[in-house]
Design an enzyme around this catalytic site. Structure first.
Site, PDB file in Angstrom:
ATOM      1  N   ASP A  74      -7.899   1.036 -11.744  1.00 28.96           N
ATOM      2  CA  ASP A  74      -6.550   1.488 -11.408  1.00 28.96           C
ATOM      3  C   ASP A  74      -6.528   2.988 -11.625  1.00 28.96           C
ATOM      4  O   ASP A  74      -6.891   3.481 -12.699  1.00 28.96           O
ATOM      5  CB  ASP A  74      -5.473   0.811 -12.250  1.00 28.96           C
ATOM      6  CG  ASP A  74      -4.100   0.961 -11.590  1.00 28.96           C
ATOM      7  OD1 ASP A  74      -3.900   0.396 -10.495  1.00 28.96           O
ATOM      8  OD2 ASP A  74      -3.249   1.681 -12.140  1.00 28.96           O
ATOM      9  N   SER A  75      -6.147   3.708 -10.592  1.00 24.26           N
ATOM     10  CA  SER A  75      -6.323   5.158 -10.656  1.00 24.26           C
ATOM     11  C   SER A  75      -5.172   5.853  -9.963  1.00 24.26           C
ATOM     12  O   SER A  75      -4.364   5.228  -9.269  1.00 24.26           O
ATOM     13  CB  SER A  75      -7.660   5.543 -10.010  1.00 24.26           C
ATOM     14  OG  SER A  75      -7.844   4.860  -8.781  1.00 24.26           O
TER      15      SER A  75
HETATM   16  P1  ITT Z   1      -6.758  -1.670  -5.439  1.00 26.12           P
HETATM   17  O1  ITT Z   1      -5.500  -1.874  -6.265  1.00 26.12           O
HETATM   18  O2  ITT Z   1      -7.102  -2.841  -4.572  1.00 26.12           O
HETATM   19  O3  ITT Z   1      -7.913  -1.226  -6.283  1.00 26.12           O
HETATM   20  P2  ITT Z   1      -5.360   0.694  -4.435  1.00 26.12           P
HETATM   21  O4  ITT Z   1      -5.722   1.748  -3.444  1.00 26.12           O
HETATM   22  O5  ITT Z   1      -3.981   0.073  -4.319  1.00 26.12           O
HETATM   23  O6  ITT Z   1      -6.483  -0.441  -4.406  1.00 26.12           O
HETATM   24  P3  ITT Z   1      -4.561   1.904  -6.952  1.00 26.12           P
HETATM   25  O7  ITT Z   1      -3.335   1.085  -7.120  1.00 26.12           O
HETATM   26  O8  ITT Z   1      -5.431   2.134  -8.161  1.00 26.12           O
HETATM   27  O9  ITT Z   1      -5.554   1.278  -5.872  1.00 26.12           O
HETATM   28  O10 ITT Z   1      -4.120   3.301  -6.321  1.00 26.12           O
HETATM   29  C1  ITT Z   1      -4.985   4.353  -6.350  1.00 26.12           C
HETATM   30  C2  ITT Z   1      -4.436   5.479  -5.470  1.00 26.12           C
HETATM   31  O11 ITT Z   1      -4.591   6.717  -6.167  1.00 26.12           O
HETATM   32  C3  ITT Z   1      -5.242   5.608  -4.185  1.00 26.12           C
HETATM   33  O12 ITT Z   1      -4.694   4.814  -3.166  1.00 26.12           O
HETATM   34  C4  ITT Z   1      -5.153   7.104  -3.918  1.00 26.12           C
HETATM   35  O13 ITT Z   1      -3.931   7.409  -3.302  1.00 26.12           O
HETATM   36  C5  ITT Z   1      -5.155   7.690  -5.334  1.00 26.12           C
HETATM   37  N1  ITT Z   1      -6.549   7.941  -5.782  1.00 26.12           N
HETATM   38  C6  ITT Z   1      -7.252   7.230  -6.724  1.00 26.12           C
HETATM   39  N2  ITT Z   1      -8.495   7.706  -6.827  1.00 26.12           N
HETATM   40  C7  ITT Z   1      -8.605   8.701  -5.957  1.00 26.12           C
HETATM   41  C8  ITT Z   1      -9.650   9.564  -5.569  1.00 26.12           C
HETATM   42  O14 ITT Z   1     -10.880   9.437  -6.088  1.00 26.12           O
HETATM   43  N3  ITT Z   1      -9.415  10.479  -4.654  1.00 26.12           N
HETATM   44  C9  ITT Z   1      -8.195  10.608  -4.080  1.00 26.12           C
HETATM   45  N4  ITT Z   1      -7.149   9.824  -4.338  1.00 26.12           N
HETATM   46  C10 ITT Z   1      -7.351   8.865  -5.286  1.00 26.12           C
END
Ligand code: ITT
Length: 200
Positions: A74-75
Site C-alpha cells: 500500500d503506497s
Molecule cells: P492495489 O491496491 O491493487 O495494490 P492500487 O494502485 O490501488 O493497487 P494503492 O491503493 O497502494 O494501490 O495506491 C497507490 C497509488 O499511489 C498508485 O495508484 C499511484 O497513484 C501512487 N503511487 C504508489 N507508488 C507509486 C510510484 O512508485 N510511483 C508513482 N505513483 C505511485
C-alpha cells in the site's frame, strides 16, 4: 508444477507487479504469482487510514482467498504543503494518472519550490491465511516539480523530483528507480522475512 515455494503479489496494479517482479527475479528460489492469476478473488476493501493498515488488510484478504503466502503493497504520495495528501487516497485522487497529477499541481499552484517537499511511502505486509507475518515501510524523499517530465514509472512519477539524482522518478530506468524508491526499500527490508516465511 514446481516444488519452489510460492509468493503471491497481492496487488492488481500491473506497474507495482512489474517493479516487484524485477526485484524478486534475482531471487530464483521463489515462484512469484500475482493477483491477475486469481480473477475471481474480489478486490479487498481499503478502509484503513494508514498505509500499514491497508497493506495488512490486502495481504490478509489475498492469503485467505488463495491459501498462499501473500505480499501486499500500500503506497502513495505524501505532500507536506497539502497536509499529507493525497496519502492513502493517492490512487483515488482523480480518475486517471494525468488528472491526479493535474490536481496535485493545481493545489500547489501558489506554493514556492522551498515548500514543495514530498515523499513516496510504501508499506508492505506479508501474510499467511489469518496471520500477518511481517511488515516493512520504505520512503523516498523528493520535491513536487511544477510540470511533468519523463515517461518511465507510473502514477505521480513525472512530477516527483529526486534531489540527490536531480531527476524525476519517471526519468529513471526501472533498475534505477528500484534502487532508490519507497517500494525498493520496503522490499529489500522484507526479503529476509519472505525467505524465512517460505523457507527459501
Ligand atoms: P492495489 O491496491 O491493487 O495494490 P492500487 O494502485 O490501488 O493497487 P494503492 O491503493 O497502494 O494501490 O495506491 C497507490 C497509488 O499511489 C498508485 O495508484 C499511484 O497513484 C501512487 N503511487 C504508489 N507508488 C507509486 C510510484 O512508485 N510511483 C508513482 N505513483 C505511485
Amino acid at each position: 508444477m514446481s516444488d519452489m515455494p510460492k509468493l503471491l503479489l497481492a496487488t492488481r496494479n500491473a506497474h507495482k507487479v512489474r517493479e516487484l517482479r524485477d526485484m524478486l527475479g534475482a531471487h530464483g528460489a521463489i515462484e512469484v504469482v500475482d493477483a491477475a492469476a486469481f480473477p475471481t478473488v474480489a478486490d479487498p476493501e481499503e478502509t484503513e487510514e494508514t498505509f500499514l493498515g491497508n497493506a495488512a488488510a490486502k495481504a490478509l484478504h489475498y492469503a485467505a482467498a488463495t491459501g498462499l503466502t501473500a505480499l501486499a503493497d500500500d503506497s502513495g504520495l505524501v505532500v507536506d504543503a497539502l497536509g499529507g495528501r493525497p496519502g492513502v487516497y493517492s490512487s483515488r485522487y482523480a480518475p486517471t494518472d494525468t488528472e491526479r497529477i493535474a490536481r496535485v499541481l493545481k493545489e500547489l499552484d501558489q506554493v514556492p519550490p522551498a515548500r514543495r517537499s514530498a515523499r513516496f511511502v510504501c508499506a508492505m505486509a506479508l501474510a499467511a491465511p489469518g496471520k500477518v507475518l511481517a511488515a516493512t515501510i520504505g520512503t523516498v524523499e523528493g520535491q513536487i516539480a511544477d510540470t511533468p517530465r519523463g515517461t518511465g514509472g507510473f502514477g505521480y512519477d513525472p512530477i516527483f523530483h529526486v534531489g540527490s539524482l536531480d531527476r524525476r522518478l519517471a526519468e529513471l530506468s526501472m533498475a534505477e528507480k528500484n534502487a532508490v524508491s519507497h517500494r525498493g526499500r520496503a522490499l529489500r527490508a522484507m526479503l529476509p522475512l519472505i525467505r524465512a516465511a517460505l523457507r527459501a
